[in-house]
Design a protein around this motif. Structure first.
Motif, PDB file in Angstrom:
ATOM      1  N   GLY A 833     -47.359  27.840   2.707  1.00  0.00           N
ATOM      2  CA  GLY A 833     -46.374  28.352   1.757  1.00  0.00           C
ATOM      3  C   GLY A 833     -46.205  27.386   0.577  1.00  0.00           C
ATOM      4  O   GLY A 833     -47.174  27.038  -0.078  1.00  0.00           O
ATOM      5  N   LYS A 834     -45.012  26.877   0.358  1.00  0.00           N
ATOM      6  CA  LYS A 834     -44.712  26.010  -0.789  1.00  0.00           C
ATOM      7  C   LYS A 834     -45.044  24.550  -0.459  1.00  0.00           C
ATOM      8  O   LYS A 834     -44.745  24.048   0.614  1.00  0.00           O
ATOM      9  CB  LYS A 834     -43.234  26.130  -1.158  1.00  0.00           C
ATOM     10  CG  LYS A 834     -42.881  25.500  -2.491  1.00  0.00           C
ATOM     11  CD  LYS A 834     -41.446  25.840  -2.855  1.00  0.00           C
ATOM     12  CE  LYS A 834     -41.097  25.286  -4.232  1.00  0.00           C
ATOM     13  NZ  LYS A 834     -41.890  25.896  -5.297  1.00  0.00           N
ATOM     14  N   PRO A 874     -37.442  33.061  -1.071  1.00  0.00           N
ATOM     15  CA  PRO A 874     -37.547  34.528  -0.967  1.00  0.00           C
ATOM     16  C   PRO A 874     -38.986  35.023  -0.908  1.00  0.00           C
ATOM     17  O   PRO A 874     -39.288  35.981  -0.204  1.00  0.00           O
ATOM     18  CB  PRO A 874     -36.826  35.009  -2.220  1.00  0.00           C
ATOM     19  CG  PRO A 874     -35.883  33.918  -2.571  1.00  0.00           C
ATOM     20  CD  PRO A 874     -36.568  32.639  -2.178  1.00  0.00           C
ATOM     21  N   GLU A 875     -39.856  34.311  -1.632  1.00  0.00           N
ATOM     22  CA  GLU A 875     -41.244  34.775  -1.648  1.00  0.00           C
ATOM     23  C   GLU A 875     -41.946  34.579  -0.310  1.00  0.00           C
ATOM     24  O   GLU A 875     -43.028  35.123  -0.065  1.00  0.00           O
ATOM     25  CB  GLU A 875     -42.035  34.081  -2.762  1.00  0.00           C
ATOM     26  CG  GLU A 875     -42.205  32.579  -2.596  1.00  0.00           C
ATOM     27  CD  GLU A 875     -41.093  31.808  -3.273  1.00  0.00           C
ATOM     28  OE1 GLU A 875     -41.301  30.614  -3.601  1.00  0.00           O
ATOM     29  OE2 GLU A 875     -39.996  32.402  -3.467  1.00  0.00           O
ATOM     30  N   LEU A 876     -41.350  33.746   0.581  1.00  0.00           N
ATOM     31  CA  LEU A 876     -41.942  33.549   1.912  1.00  0.00           C
ATOM     32  C   LEU A 876     -41.220  34.361   2.979  1.00  0.00           C
ATOM     33  O   LEU A 876     -41.511  34.211   4.171  1.00  0.00           O
ATOM     34  CB  LEU A 876     -41.918  32.062   2.286  1.00  0.00           C
ATOM     35  CG  LEU A 876     -42.721  31.109   1.379  1.00  0.00           C
ATOM     36  CD1 LEU A 876     -42.695  29.701   1.949  1.00  0.00           C
ATOM     37  CD2 LEU A 876     -44.176  31.583   1.234  1.00  0.00           C
ATOM     38  N   ALA A 877     -40.292  35.185   2.575  1.00  0.00           N
ATOM     39  CA  ALA A 877     -39.589  36.018   3.563  1.00  0.00           C
ATOM     40  C   ALA A 877     -40.554  37.035   4.189  1.00  0.00           C
ATOM     41  O   ALA A 877     -41.512  37.498   3.555  1.00  0.00           O
ATOM     42  CB  ALA A 877     -38.431  36.741   2.900  1.00  0.00           C
ATOM     43  N   ARG A 884     -41.637  36.475  11.323  1.00  0.00           N
ATOM     44  CA  ARG A 884     -42.356  35.227  11.028  1.00  0.00           C
ATOM     45  C   ARG A 884     -41.667  34.021  11.682  1.00  0.00           C
ATOM     46  O   ARG A 884     -40.444  33.965  11.761  1.00  0.00           O
ATOM     47  CB  ARG A 884     -42.415  35.000   9.515  1.00  0.00           C
ATOM     48  CG  ARG A 884     -43.421  35.894   8.817  1.00  0.00           C
ATOM     49  CD  ARG A 884     -43.507  35.575   7.343  1.00  0.00           C
ATOM     50  NE  ARG A 884     -44.559  36.337   6.700  1.00  0.00           N
ATOM     51  CZ  ARG A 884     -44.828  36.333   5.399  1.00  0.00           C
ATOM     52  NH1 ARG A 884     -44.084  35.575   4.605  1.00  0.00           N
ATOM     53  NH2 ARG A 884     -45.819  37.069   4.906  1.00  0.00           N
ATOM     54  N   THR A 885     -42.507  33.104  12.083  1.00  0.00           N
ATOM     55  CA  THR A 885     -42.043  31.796  12.566  1.00  0.00           C
ATOM     56  C   THR A 885     -42.406  30.757  11.504  1.00  0.00           C
ATOM     57  O   THR A 885     -43.560  30.715  11.053  1.00  0.00           O
ATOM     58  CB  THR A 885     -42.690  31.443  13.907  1.00  0.00           C
ATOM     59  OG1 THR A 885     -42.293  32.404  14.883  1.00  0.00           O
ATOM     60  CG2 THR A 885     -42.255  30.044  14.345  1.00  0.00           C
ATOM     61  N   TYR A 886     -41.406  29.880  11.137  1.00  0.00           N
ATOM     62  CA  TYR A 886     -41.636  28.884  10.080  1.00  0.00           C
ATOM     63  C   TYR A 886     -41.702  27.485  10.683  1.00  0.00           C
ATOM     64  O   TYR A 886     -41.061  27.162  11.679  1.00  0.00           O
ATOM     65  CB  TYR A 886     -40.504  28.940   9.048  1.00  0.00           C
ATOM     66  CG  TYR A 886     -40.418  30.273   8.328  1.00  0.00           C
ATOM     67  CD1 TYR A 886     -41.210  30.518   7.209  1.00  0.00           C
ATOM     68  CD2 TYR A 886     -39.554  31.266   8.785  1.00  0.00           C
ATOM     69  CE1 TYR A 886     -41.131  31.738   6.550  1.00  0.00           C
ATOM     70  CE2 TYR A 886     -39.470  32.483   8.132  1.00  0.00           C
ATOM     71  CZ  TYR A 886     -40.264  32.717   7.015  1.00  0.00           C
ATOM     72  OH  TYR A 886     -40.187  33.906   6.356  1.00  0.00           O
ATOM     73  N   ALA A 887     -42.468  26.633   9.995  1.00  0.00           N
ATOM     74  CA  ALA A 887     -42.569  25.212  10.335  1.00  0.00           C
ATOM     75  C   ALA A 887     -42.911  24.452   9.056  1.00  0.00           C
ATOM     76  O   ALA A 887     -43.036  25.039   7.973  1.00  0.00           O
ATOM     77  CB  ALA A 887     -43.613  24.977  11.417  1.00  0.00           C
ATOM     78  N   VAL A 888     -43.061  23.134   9.187  1.00  0.00           N
ATOM     79  CA  VAL A 888     -43.467  22.288   8.058  1.00  0.00           C
ATOM     80  C   VAL A 888     -44.670  21.473   8.499  1.00  0.00           C
ATOM     81  O   VAL A 888     -44.670  20.889   9.594  1.00  0.00           O
ATOM     82  CB  VAL A 888     -42.330  21.340   7.617  1.00  0.00           C
ATOM     83  CG1 VAL A 888     -42.835  20.330   6.590  1.00  0.00           C
ATOM     84  CG2 VAL A 888     -41.171  22.124   7.028  1.00  0.00           C
ATOM     85  N   ILE A 927     -44.272  24.110   3.512  1.00  0.00           N
ATOM     86  CA  ILE A 927     -43.692  25.084   4.443  1.00  0.00           C
ATOM     87  C   ILE A 927     -44.820  26.031   4.873  1.00  0.00           C
ATOM     88  O   ILE A 927     -45.561  26.568   4.027  1.00  0.00           O
ATOM     89  CB  ILE A 927     -42.568  25.875   3.778  1.00  0.00           C
ATOM     90  CG1 ILE A 927     -41.408  24.923   3.402  1.00  0.00           C
ATOM     91  CG2 ILE A 927     -42.050  26.974   4.693  1.00  0.00           C
ATOM     92  CD1 ILE A 927     -40.286  25.598   2.676  1.00  0.00           C
ATOM     93  N   VAL A 928     -44.964  26.204   6.202  1.00  0.00           N
ATOM     94  CA  VAL A 928     -45.991  27.109   6.733  1.00  0.00           C
ATOM     95  C   VAL A 928     -45.310  28.172   7.609  1.00  0.00           C
ATOM     96  O   VAL A 928     -44.170  27.981   8.046  1.00  0.00           O
ATOM     97  CB  VAL A 928     -47.052  26.339   7.531  1.00  0.00           C
ATOM     98  CG1 VAL A 928     -47.799  25.357   6.629  1.00  0.00           C
ATOM     99  CG2 VAL A 928     -46.414  25.578   8.708  1.00  0.00           C
TER     100      VAL A 928
END
Length: 1005
Positions: A833-834, A874-877, A884-888, A927-928
């Motif tokens: 992501g970002k 918002p663009e990663l929503a 979705r599951t998020y991590a770094v 952010i992944v």
């Protein structure tokens, strides 16, 4: 112009030259006028100015008025110039003459006339001889009546080298001779300058009223300044610095505003009488006062080396019993100074030899003699002065006095009499204090610290009616050397003295072995860190105050006893209210001291010689004992401070090798012990032991608890810094025995309460929402401050330590090897992501106000991890229907240059709108996310996950912050100004950071 080349024969001879006009009429009802704008007379050396004028003058700068109601005024200036080596047979008048006469008992000549000028200037070239009077101003002559010869401005005269003025008088101002009701006044000032090798007969600096002049005024309204170069000689007559009324002159006024006379070396006035101010003599009466300003200096006279005179009066002089009241008083201060020579009789004030005279001085008088021998043959000792409203001071510098000096009771001095000795001065007899009122001060040295040794028999005031005090300045020594005493045993060297005061570094050296009593106090006036004054005296000669008075000992004196010294000898004995101290000098004080005894004689303090205790200090390893030098125990409590090195503590205090039961007062790390040494010797030492884990736990537990408020007290600040330094030293020596983590957190939380330590978080990344750091994580940055930095802060060599963390958007291309590490960590399940960077820097500032730091050090690894919460953009929503599951993912370059990528799992999976991680390494982050099963209830940022919708991350957190996790319930958004835990601009549990450029510093409110 006379004496120029080519003039007609016979015209070089003249007996009277007038620069102005001649106005003459003897008719009672007739008037003439002969006025001029300005005049100039130039006389060349070849001119022959012969005798013959009945005025006694050859040259008149102004006009001559010789009739009734005549005017021969010069409106502006009158100038006279005489070339070098010119002979002027008769006299010179700088201004005009009013010339009277008498016929058949009736006045003729100048009556109601004037010969005034604006100003006068006279210049005599070198080698010129003047055979008659020299008058700088105007001249009222003979039977002139009710007429004026005034100068409306200044009078200036210059007499160059080698000139001879043979007239009976050389007068700087105006002169009235046998005139009546006339004026020869100078409205401005008079300045007369003589070159070297000039001679005159009588000299008058101001005006002169003379020879039956009646009711005439020859005053100078301004100042009178006269200067002589070297080798001036006065061949006959008198020297008067101011105005002079002489020879049957009656009711005349010859006053001046002020007088300054300066003479060069070798001024020879041998056998002559000198008045520095005004004088009235020879059956005359009038007013010859000087000055009206009691603040300024009215009279000043200074002479170079080898000055000689017979009688010198620093004030005025009235000779003989006057037929009427007369005054030569001085309104202001008087100062005279001589650099060597011979004066037979000197009077610091006025000299009044008869009655009907007023010579009072309304001010102070100071007379200075350097390099003299008194009394000279057929002379007497100088007198300080009489009838003086202020102080009368006489200064002897490098001077020998062959007989005693007396302070007379007849002097009528309103202030103090001061006899001052400077340089190397010797008085072969006593200073006799014969005054019966007022104060006499014997002053040794001066305020400038001139090195001085004054030797004399002593100071003798047997009746001690008038007070006699002694003042000894810095670097000055008084030596009263007589050893004799009267029949009752009272010593003569300080007989009847009241107060004795010694300044810093002053010395009193006595030889008299008899006990000495003073009738006042003994004072020492050194600064706190200055050299104490010293009294050297026989050990058998106690110095004490009168037992019936209240004389005290003040200050801190050093006593140097001579002769046999034994315990029990009393050196000082003063009133019991004394607050001063006395100690023996370095030689006598090696083994003995002066013990203040307040018990033997009630109401008195007696300083008695006693043997002390030799105290030595044995320094021990790993600490310091202060004071560390050897000393002498004086029967009084002494205090020692024991300070361990960092990493050590005071195990025990040792006195003569034995540990004491009571280890003293503990102040943080240091121990202070106070005791009274006894016996002949005593050794002070200590044992410093290494800190153990429990010691540090105790030290940190005692740190001040300010409940989150800033620590501003110096002691609390130092206690926190000392604890950190102790910890750093301990962990270096004991790397395998760490402290309890909670104890360490308390230490570093305390560090953050110091205003000199700051944490600054800077967010530059364009992240919507907030980036949050819990407040309870901030102290983890302080773990990175090392021993040298804390020591510099403790010592004051730096004023600010700052940790700065910067979060910024990352748009740069990956470096070689970075892509591979990233791909290996993400595999095929995670999507990028970002991207952004997180960097941490340690900054050290010399001054808080400095724009640039002294040093800057990037920190890539922290001892403790920092928890951060990032909002999901918002663009990663997740799209509708997708979970979705998020991590770094963190990409970090190791010290060997290799790259390591680690996926950091979300530590708060219950909140799908953000991702929370903890990291102890700082480089590139992203952010992944990965997509999970389709959800019928789409998960969007900002919307809480239901338990059934929580993702199960495939990768476990790579870092656990001591088992703790962030709490979203304790986070406040930016803009919430309510302080939490004393930290401004943050919420109750975290620092919140906007996704725009925004700076927040740790601040304790």
């Amino acid at each position: 112009m006379f004496g120029f080349e080519g003039q007609r024969s016979g015209y070089e001879n003249a007996n009277l030259i007038a620069g102005g006009g001649l106005a003459e009429s003897n008719a009672d009802d007739c008037a003439t006028s002969a006025k001029a704008g300005s005049t100039e007379v130039v006389v060349h050396a070849s001119a022959n100015l012969v005798s013959g004028s009945s005025t006694g003058m050859n040259i008149v700068g102004g006009g001559i008025a010789k009739g009734n109601k005549c005017s021969a005024d010069v409106i502006d200036g009158a100038r006279i110039t005489v070339d070098s080596d010119t002979l002027v047979s008769q006299g010179i008048v700088g201004g005009g003459i009013v010339w009277g006469s008498e016929y058949d008992g009736r006045p003729q000549g100048a009556r109601n006339a004037s010969a005034d000028v604006g100003a006068t200037s006279i210049s005599l070239g070198s080698g010129t001889t003047v055979g008659g009077l020299f008058v700088g101003g105007g001249y009222a002559y003979k039977e002139a009546l009710n007429s004026t010869a005034n100068v409306r401005d200044n009078v200036e005269a210059t007499i160059e080298d080698g000139c001879t003025l043979n007239g009976n008088f050389t007068v700087g101002g105006g002169m009235a001779n046998a005139a009546n009701d006339c004026e020869a006044v100078v409205e401005g000032s008079v300045a007369t300058t003589f070159g070297s090798n000039v001679s005159t007969k009588s000299f008058v600096g101001g005006g002169l009223a003379y020879n039956k002049a009646n009711n005439c005024t020859t005053s100078v309204r301004g100042s009178v300044d006269t200067a002589f170069d070297a080798n001036y000689t006065m061949t006959a007559g008198q020297f008067i610095g101011g105005g002079y009324i002489f020879y049957n002159a009656t009711d005349c006024t010859s006053a001046v505003q002020s007088v300054r006379t300066a003479m060069g070396d070798n001024a020879n006035l041998t056998g002559k009488w000198i008045a520095a101010a005004g004088r009235i003599a020879s059956n005359s009466t009038g007013d010859a006062r000087t000055g009206t300003d009691t603040v300024g200096r009215a009279v000043a006279f200074e002479a170079g080396s080898d000055f000689s005179a017979y009688v010198f009066s620093a004030g005025g002089y009235i000779d003989g019993a006057m037929s009427g009241a007369s005054t030569v008083e001085v309104g202001g201060n008087v100062a005279t100074s001589f650099a060597g020579g011979d004066i037979k009789f000197y009077y610091g004030g006025a000299y009044l030899s008869g009655s009907n005279g007023n010579g009072a001085i309304d001010g102070n008088v100071e007379s200075r003699f350097n390099g003299f021998s008194f009394p000279s043959q057929d002379g007497t000792m100088p007198k300080a002065g009489s009838d003086i409203t202020g102080d009368a001071k006489i200064v002897f510098e490098n001077t020998t006095l062959a007989s005693g000096y007396s302070a007379s009771s007849a002097s009528n001095i309103g202030g103090d009499q001061i006899v001052n000795f400077l340089g190397t001065s010797t008085l072969s007899d006593f200073v006799y204090a014969e005054h019966d009122s007022g104060v006499l001060i014997i002053e040794i040295g001066d305020d400038e610290g001139t090195p001085t040794t004054a030797t004399m028999s002593g100071i003798y005031s047997p009746n001690h009616i008038g007070e006699t005090n002694v003042l000894i300045h810095t670097d000055a020594t008084l030596v009263p050397n007589t050893t004799s005493a009267n029949d009752s045993g009272a010593p003569y060297h300080l007989m009847g003295v009241y107060d004795i005061e010694l300044e810093e570094g002053g010395n009193l050296l006595t030889y008299n072995e008899h006990p000495t009593t003073i009738y006042g106090s003994l004072r020492e006036a050194s600064s706190a860190d200055g050299e104490h004054a010293t009294i050297t005296m026989p050990a058998s000669a106690a110095l004490s105050s009168d037992e019936h008075g209240a004389g005290t000992l003040e200050g801190n004196l050093t006593i140097r006893p001579t002769g046999t010294v034994a315990d029990g000898m009393v050196l000082l004995d003063f009133d019991g209210s004394s607050d001063g101290t006395a100690s023996l000098d370095s030689e006598a004080g090696k083994t003995r001291y002066l013990a203040p005894d307040r018990e033997t004689q009630p109401g008195r303090t007696r300083w008695t010689i006693a043997t002390g205790t030799a105290v030595t200090v044995k320094q021990a390893d790993h600490g310091r004992i202060d004071p560390g030098e050897a000393s002498l125990g004086k029967g009084e409590p002494v205090t020692y401070t024991f300070t361990p090195e960092y990493g050590f503590r005071v195990e025990s205090v040792l006195i003569d090798g034995e540990p004491i039961a009571d280890s003293g007062v503990t102040d943080g790390r240091t121990v202070t012990y106070t005791f009274t040494p006894s016996g002949s010797t005593c050794e002070v030492s200590a044992v410093f032991a290494a800190l153990e884990k429990e010691d540090l736990h105790d030290e940190i537990a005692k740190l001040p608890d300010s409940s989150g408020n800033p620590v501003t007290g110096k002691d609390d600040r130092n206690a926190i810094l000392d604890a950190k330094l102790d910890y750093e030293a301990y962990i270096e020596a004991n790397p395998d025995t760490p402290l309890d983590p909670n104890v360490l957190d308390k230490l570093h939380e305390a560090l953050l309460r110091l205003p000199e330590i700051e944490v600054e978080i800077v967010v530059e990344a364009a992240v919507d929402g907030t980036v949050e750091i819990p407040e309870d994580c901030l102290h983890r940055f302080a773990y990175q401050l090392d021993r040298d930095e804390i020591q510099a802060l403790r010592d004051g060599s730096v004023e600010l330590l700052k940790i700065q963390a910067v979060v910024d958007e990352n748009t740069s291309e990956p470096q070689a090897g970075e892509d591979a590490a990233l791909s290996a960590a993400l595999g095929s399940g995670w999507a990028l992501g970002k991207h952004f960077d997180v960097s941490v820097t340690k900054l050290v500032y010399g001054k808080k106000s400095d724009a640039e730091p002294l040093s800057s050090e990037p920190l890539h690894n922290l001892e403790k991890g920092i928890t951060m919460t990032f909002p999901i953009p918002p663009e990663l929503a997740a799209p509708e229907g997708v979970a979705r599951t998020y991590a770094v993912v963190r990409v970090h370059q190791e010290d060997d240059g290799g790259w390591e990528a680690t996926v950091l799992a979300d530590e708060n999976g219950a909140d799908p709108s953000s991702v929370t991680i903890t990291s102890d390494r700082f480089s590139r982050y992203a952010i992944v996310y990965r997509e999970d099963a389709v959800s019928s209830d789409p998960i969007r940022p900002g919307k809480p996950m239901s338990p059934g919708n929580q993702g199960d991350p495939a990768t476990e957190p790579a870092f656990e912050p001591n088992g703790s996790r962030g709490s979203t319930g304790s986070i406040a958004a930016v803009g919430d100004r309510t302080p939490a835990f004393g930290i401004t601009v943050v919420g109750a549990g975290a620092i919140a950071l906007l996704g725009i450029a925004h700076r927040i510093r740790k601040r304790i409110s």
